[in-house]
Design an enzyme around this catalytic site. Structure first.
Site, mmCIF file in Angstrom:
data_model
loop_
_atom_site.group_PDB
_atom_site.id
_atom_site.type_symbol
_atom_site.label_atom_id
_atom_site.label_comp_id
_atom_site.label_asym_id
_atom_site.label_seq_id
_atom_site.Cartn_x
_atom_site.Cartn_y
_atom_site.Cartn_z
ATOM 1 N N ASP A 1 33.862 35.301 -25.035
ATOM 2 C CA ASP A 1 32.806 35.898 -24.469
ATOM 3 C C ASP A 1 31.483 35.161 -24.663
ATOM 4 O O ASP A 1 31.264 34.370 -25.092
ATOM 5 C CB ASP A 1 32.887 37.375 -25.027
ATOM 6 C CG ASP A 1 32.869 37.397 -26.362
ATOM 7 O OD1 ASP A 1 32.930 36.461 -27.170
ATOM 8 O OD2 ASP A 1 33.358 38.366 -27.183
ATOM 9 N N ASN B 1 34.902 49.132 -34.386
ATOM 10 C CA ASN B 1 35.154 50.195 -33.602
ATOM 11 C C ASN B 1 36.766 49.677 -32.848
ATOM 12 O O ASN B 1 37.011 50.423 -31.770
ATOM 13 C CB ASN B 1 34.520 50.377 -32.357
ATOM 14 C CG ASN B 1 33.961 49.439 -31.740
ATOM 15 O OD1 ASN B 1 34.630 48.038 -31.698
ATOM 16 N ND2 ASN B 1 33.002 49.527 -30.651
ATOM 17 N N HIS C 1 36.930 46.873 -31.059
ATOM 18 C CA HIS C 1 36.760 46.080 -30.021
ATOM 19 C C HIS C 1 37.753 44.741 -30.180
ATOM 20 O O HIS C 1 37.610 44.160 -31.223
ATOM 21 C CB HIS C 1 35.654 45.880 -29.371
ATOM 22 C CG HIS C 1 34.520 45.083 -30.176
ATOM 23 N ND1 HIS C 1 33.324 45.419 -30.325
ATOM 24 C CD2 HIS C 1 34.613 43.954 -30.831
ATOM 25 C CE1 HIS C 1 32.565 44.531 -31.126
ATOM 26 N NE2 HIS C 1 33.744 43.759 -31.496
ATOM 27 N N GLU D 1 34.935 47.051 -25.001
ATOM 28 C CA GLU D 1 34.560 48.266 -25.970
ATOM 29 C C GLU D 1 35.795 49.360 -25.966
ATOM 30 O O GLU D 1 36.631 49.402 -24.697
ATOM 31 C CB GLU D 1 33.274 48.740 -25.582
ATOM 32 C CG GLU D 1 32.177 47.796 -25.883
ATOM 33 C CD GLU D 1 31.804 47.355 -27.367
ATOM 34 O OE1 GLU D 1 32.252 47.943 -28.141
ATOM 35 O OE2 GLU D 1 30.947 46.729 -27.621
HETATM 36 C C1 F6R Z 1 33.651 37.437 -30.692
HETATM 37 C C2 F6R Z 1 34.158 38.701 -30.170
HETATM 38 C C3 F6R Z 1 34.165 39.899 -31.192
HETATM 39 C C4 F6R Z 1 34.174 39.563 -32.590
HETATM 40 C C5 F6R Z 1 34.249 41.129 -33.371
HETATM 41 C C6 F6R Z 1 34.241 40.918 -34.857
HETATM 42 O O1 F6R Z 1 33.637 36.359 -29.702
HETATM 43 O O2 F6R Z 1 34.727 38.760 -29.388
HETATM 44 O O3 F6R Z 1 34.949 40.518 -30.571
HETATM 45 O O4 F6R Z 1 35.521 38.919 -32.874
HETATM 46 O O5 F6R Z 1 33.039 41.555 -32.844
HETATM 47 O O6 F6R Z 1 33.123 40.148 -35.280
HETATM 48 P P1 F6R Z 1 32.904 39.594 -36.769
HETATM 49 O O7 F6R Z 1 33.844 38.343 -36.928
HETATM 50 O O8 F6R Z 1 31.657 38.918 -36.976
HETATM 51 O O9 F6R Z 1 33.169 40.641 -37.711
#
Ligand code: F6R
Length: 249
Positions: A66, A135, A137, A142
């Site tokens: 992303d 959450n 995701h 989301e």
């Molecule tokens: C990042 C992504 C997100 C993260 C998720 C966890 O490219 O796609 O889904 O993997 O938000 O983030 P952290 O590792 O910072 O807790």
């Protein structure tokens, strides 16, 4: 789903790096799906270490999950900048083999289609790295995102913007939109490694593994993938039924 639980973050990071090493050693032209965020930082350190000890990434292709809409690649909070800083500038992957959605594309819908086609043109992702949001995701998909989506434009929820505000000088600067590979794109990967560390992820991990497969918990879809490994530390695994887990370190 294979669930491996490690005493600490270092253990899960090293195991993830070992699985990448295995993949790249087996096929030097492997296609890796990569994630940003705090969770894969330990893995990226280990990949750099493996490179310094001879692992060759010169034929590897990467696709990131992303990118924010509206940020240039040299904005310190952009995911391109993050990847350059934490991985790409320190291994020998070729810049032309690196793919990250262009959040500044004039036509975002077209950028999404082109990105998805580029993944398929490379033969699909061999090994996809995922983190998980509080959450549930995965990527920026989301809760509520239909499972059938490929790479698409996302409206970020307030909770995700809040969680990511730490990378910006204020919450107002956090973009409200992003481009993300969709759940369908992620599910096409041949193998998926989901990494989670810390107690704050325990609830999402529990629901993703033991709850129903519903779009309100995007990571629950992974229950239907034939080749998923969850790499957790003890804290992230603390909500799981112990019978499901394999304590390895
Ligand atoms: C990042 C992504 C997100 C993260 C998720 C966890 O490219 O796609 O889904 O993997 O938000 O983030 P952290 O590792 O910072 O807790």
């Amino acid at each position: 789903m294979e669930i491996l639980v490690f005493d600490d973050y270092q253990g899960l990071s090293r195991k993830a790096a070992d699985l990448i090493k295995e993949q790249v050693t087996k096929d030097s032209q492997s296609v890796l799906g990569l994630a940003t965020g705090s969770t894969p930082l330990g893995l990226y350190k280990e990949m750099i270490n493996d490179y310094q000890h001879g692992l060759d990434f010169s034929q590897v292709t990467s696709f990131n999950l992303d990118e924010y809409v509206g940020l240039s690649g040299d904005h310190p909070a952009s995911y391109r900048y993050f990847m350059e800083q934490h991985l790409f500038s320190q291994i020998n992957i070729k810049p032309t083999n690196i793919h990250i959605p262009n959040g500044q594309a004039m036509d975002i819908e077209r950028e999404c289609r082109v990105y998805e086609s580029a993944i398929q043109a490379c033969g699909g992702i061999d090994l996809q790295i995922l983190g998980i949001g509080h959450n549930g995701h995965i990527g920026f998909n989301e809760p509520g995102t239909p499972f059938g989506k490929e790479t698409h434009l996302i409206e970020l929820t307030e909770s995700t913007r809040q969680a990511n505000a730490r990378f910006f000088s204020s919450i107002d600067e956090v973009p409200s939109k992003a481009i993300s590979m969709g759940i369908k794109s992620i599910m096409k990967a041949k193998q998926i490694l989901l990494l989670a560390s810390g107690e704050s992820k325990a609830g999402a991990v529990h629901q993703a593994v033991e709850g129903p497969v519903v779009k309100e918990m995007p990571a629950s879809i992974l229950q239907l993938h034939p080749n998923v490994v969850l790499l957790l530390d003890t804290a992230a695994a603390s909500g799981l039924n112990r019978a499901l887990v394999n304590q390895v370190g």
